[in-house]
Structures are given as structure tokens and as C-alpha cells.
Design a protein around this motif. Structure first.
Motif, PDB file in Angstrom:
ATOM      1  N   SER A 135     -11.818   4.998  33.660  1.00  0.00           N
ATOM      2  CA  SER A 135     -10.768   5.312  34.621  1.00  0.00           C
ATOM      3  C   SER A 135      -9.432   5.516  33.933  1.00  0.00           C
ATOM      4  CB  SER A 135     -10.657   4.179  35.641  1.00  0.00           C
ATOM      5  OG  SER A 135     -10.304   2.965  35.005  1.00  0.00           O
ATOM      6  N   GLN A 162     -16.095   7.801  44.346  1.00  0.00           N
ATOM      7  CA  GLN A 162     -15.335   8.770  43.555  1.00  0.00           C
ATOM      8  C   GLN A 162     -13.870   8.349  43.576  1.00  0.00           C
ATOM      9  OE1 GLN A 162     -13.842  12.773  44.751  1.00  0.00           O
ATOM     10  NE2 GLN A 162     -15.338  13.553  43.277  1.00  0.00           N
ATOM     11  N   TYR A 163     -13.279   8.281  42.394  1.00  0.00           N
ATOM     12  CA  TYR A 163     -11.901   7.808  42.282  1.00  0.00           C
ATOM     13  C   TYR A 163     -11.013   8.917  41.730  1.00  0.00           C
ATOM     14  CZ  TYR A 163     -13.693   3.189  43.264  1.00  0.00           C
ATOM     15  OH  TYR A 163     -14.301   2.120  43.881  1.00  0.00           O
ATOM     16  N   ARG A 166      -5.207   4.477  41.617  1.00  0.00           N
ATOM     17  CA  ARG A 166      -6.616   4.886  41.534  1.00  0.00           C
ATOM     18  C   ARG A 166      -7.271   4.517  42.860  1.00  0.00           C
ATOM     19  NH1 ARG A 166     -11.304   1.885  40.193  1.00  0.00           N
ATOM     20  NH2 ARG A 166     -12.959   3.116  39.175  1.00  0.00           N
ATOM     21  N   SER A 196     -10.319   5.609  46.053  1.00  0.00           N
ATOM     22  CA  SER A 196     -11.419   6.404  46.588  1.00  0.00           C
ATOM     23  C   SER A 196     -10.990   7.000  47.924  1.00  0.00           C
ATOM     24  CB  SER A 196     -12.659   5.532  46.789  1.00  0.00           C
ATOM     25  OG  SER A 196     -12.441   4.602  47.843  1.00  0.00           O
ATOM     26  N   HIS A 211     -17.497  10.861  39.261  1.00  0.00           N
ATOM     27  CA  HIS A 211     -17.245   9.513  39.760  1.00  0.00           C
ATOM     28  C   HIS A 211     -15.807   9.056  39.595  1.00  0.00           C
ATOM     29  CE1 HIS A 211     -21.759   8.829  39.579  1.00  0.00           C
ATOM     30  NE2 HIS A 211     -21.420   8.522  40.815  1.00  0.00           N
ATOM     31  N   ASP A 212     -15.186   9.380  38.474  1.00  0.00           N
ATOM     32  CA  ASP A 212     -13.849   8.818  38.253  1.00  0.00           C
ATOM     33  C   ASP A 212     -13.023   9.755  37.380  1.00  0.00           C
ATOM     34  OD1 ASP A 212     -11.587   7.264  37.781  1.00  0.00           O
ATOM     35  OD2 ASP A 212     -12.720   5.407  37.596  1.00  0.00           O
ATOM     36  N   SER A 244      -9.558   9.436  37.826  1.00  0.00           N
ATOM     37  CA  SER A 244      -8.216   8.878  38.020  1.00  0.00           C
ATOM     38  C   SER A 244      -7.409   9.107  36.749  1.00  0.00           C
ATOM     39  CB  SER A 244      -8.301   7.391  38.355  1.00  0.00           C
ATOM     40  OG  SER A 244      -9.031   6.679  37.373  1.00  0.00           O
TER      41      SER A 244
END
Length: 296
Positions: free
Chosen positions: A122, A193-194, A227, A229, A263-264, A266
Motif C-alpha cells: 500500500s 480494493q484500496y 487509503r 476502499s 487490490h491496492d 493507494s
């Protein structure tokens, strides 16, 4: 400054029209939808008409070109032939960079956080691994590459998830989520998901501030501080508007068979902040957004 805006009728473009026209001379471009471009000095043409594109940029004598226009999301990109997506997102970007180089104009290019690998952790910084998983993200990254191959007078902004209320025809996920909750309808939201959401008017303000900086040859993560979702964004809306949180249905990209698993992504925005560009707190942005639209 004299600022040419591509995609001026888009989600971000219309906010840029309103913000940048206050203290600059703008020429804003649109193709299919007029949006609020009719309120400003504007012109309609297709970005792949390269003769007209070069003529317009040269005649306007642009100091800055802000290139927001694109086949602008993963789902939309798959509705077009891949060759057309490549033409608009890559070749047109290359042409704009070439003309900017000829006329000594700075290019601010709106890329996307989705160029990053979404499985590497992240709060990614600008050196993080790049693995776009959709045609949209892939062509946005290729646009970055074409710009860097062409000249040095650019700022590439890897834009996070935009939230807010679109003007005229434009809309976004946040707006749909708000409307469903307002109508007391349940809504499925990804919990895995971020992103680093950024409110639309704040994004326009930050780009306006960037224009005053002596920055060139830079890639900047361009998002908010937090960060979050989509599910967590839904919780904030419920808290600020008094909506029922039980309307929020937590789901995952895998459960919904979403084809572009990221997924991430951020963002670490330390480099952006080092230039004095500071996004507003997301909850405060949402409060201000709701108040300005008389929704609270």
C-alpha cells in the motif's frame, strides 16, 4: 496564462474549465458532449484529427496544455476497437507532446493510479512496480512513455479515484453510490480494493496550484491522503448524511467476477506535498461537497 484543455466536457475537465478560467485565458476542447464548455471559449473536434489539433494549439499560442481527454476507464475502453483506444490514448498523446515541444508549452498529462501493480503493498510511491491490467491503464502508461520520449517540459499526474458530483452529463461511482443510498436502496461495494480518493473540485484546485510551480520532467502521484476502499467511502457517506449503513453490502472483486483485479493502488503523495500541493481531508471534502450541493 493561456491554457488549452483537452477533454473539457469530461468529469474532471468541466471542473478545470470553471477553476482555471477565473485567472487564465482558456480554450477548452470537447468531442461528443458539450458539457459546460458552451460557457467558455471552446472548440469541438476529434483528437485524432492531427492537422486540426496542431493548428489549434499553434494558433492559440498555448502556455500550458492540460491533457485529460482519453477513452477514460477500463469498462469503456473495452467497448471500442483496441486500435481506436490506442489511437486516442497513445498516438494523440504523442502528437500533443510533439506540438507542445514545438511551441514551448508545458504539458500536464492526466494518467492513472491503475498503472501500478495492485499486489505490491500500500501507499505506493512513484518508483513502484508498474503492471497495468486493463487496456485503459496500459494505454495510459504508454502515453506516459511517449511523452517522456518526446520532451522534458511535462508533468505526469497519476490520478487517483475521483469522487464528487459530475457536471451536466458526466457522472462517477461516488454519485451513483450517493443516489442509491438516498433512495434507501442497498448497494454492493468492494471491500478489497484500496485507492486514495480525491474530490473533483479539490483536484481542480490542486492542478491550478501546480500551474504556478516551476516543475518539469516530473511524475507525481495525484490523490488524497487516505487509503480507503469503496465500502469505507460508503460508510463515510452514511455517517455524514444519516443514511442507513445496513444498505451497504460488502463484497469483493472476485465475488463479482470483476475482470480487472487491482487490490491496492493507494498512493504515497509525499513528492506532491513537497511542492506545497496539499489535498484536503476526504471527510471534510465530502462534508463541503454535500453542503455546497445543499444535500445536508
Amino acid at each position: 496564462m493561456k491554457i488549452f484543455i483537452t477533454g473539457g466536457s469530461g468529469l474532471l475537465g468541466q471542473y478545470l474549465n470553471e477553476t482555471l478560467s477565473k485567472n487564465n485565458e482558456i480554450l477548452t476542447h470537447y468531442h461528443e458532449h458539450e458539457g459546460n464548455c458552451k460557457k467558455f471559449n471552446s472548440i469541438r473536434f476529434s483528437l485524432d484529427d492531427y492537422t486540426q489539433l496542431e493548428s489549434i494549439l499553434k494558433n492559440f499560442k498555448s502556455d500550458v496544455v492540460i491533457h485529460t481527454a482519453a477513452i477514460s476507464n477500463a469498462e469503456k475502453a473495452n467497448k471500442y476497437p483496441s486500435a481506436y483506444v490506442y489511437e486516442i490514448n497513445v498516438n494523440a498523446t504523442k502528437k500533443i507532446a510533439e506540438v507542445c515541444d514545438k511551441i514551448n508549452a508545458k504539458l500536464i498529462y492526466i494518467s492513472t493510479d491503475l498503472v501500478y501493480a495492485g499486489y505490491r503493498g500500500s501507499m505506493l510511491d512513484e518508483s513502484a512496480k508498474l503492471i497495468p491490467v486493463s487496456l485503459y491503464a496500459e494505454t495510459k502508461l504508454m502515453g506516459e512513455i511517449k511523452i517522456k520520449e518526446t520532451f522534458d517540459n511535462y508533468i505526469i499526474l497519476r490520478l487517483a479515484l475521483l469522487i464528487g458530483f459530475g457536471l451536466n452529463h458526466s457522472t462517477c461511482f461516488f454519485q451513483k453510490m450517493y443516489e442509491e443510498l438516498r433512495l434507501n436502496k442497498s448497494i454492493k461495494l468492494f471491500s478489497n480494493q484500496y485507492r486514495s480518493p480525491l474530490e473533483l473540485s479539490d483536484a481542480a484546485r490542486m492542478i491550478n496550484e501546480l500551474l504556478e510551480k516551476q516543475i518539469a520532467g516530473e511524475i507525481l502521484n495525484f490523490g488524497g491522503n487516505e487509503r480507503l476502499s469503496r465500502y469505507e467511502l460508503g460508510e463515510i457517506i452514511c455517517e455524514e448524511c444519516g443514511f442507513d449503513k445496513s444498505l451497504l453490502i460488502k463484497t469483493t472483486m472476485e465475488e463479482e467476477n470483476y475482470p480487472y483485479i487491482v487490490h491496492d493502488v493507494s498512493l504515497n503523495i509525499d513528492k506532491l506535498k513537497s511542492y506545497g500541493i496539499i489535498p484536503k481531508n476526504i471527510r471534510e471534502s465530502i462534508k463541503r461537497l454535500l453542503k455546497s450541493n445543499k444535500l445536508t
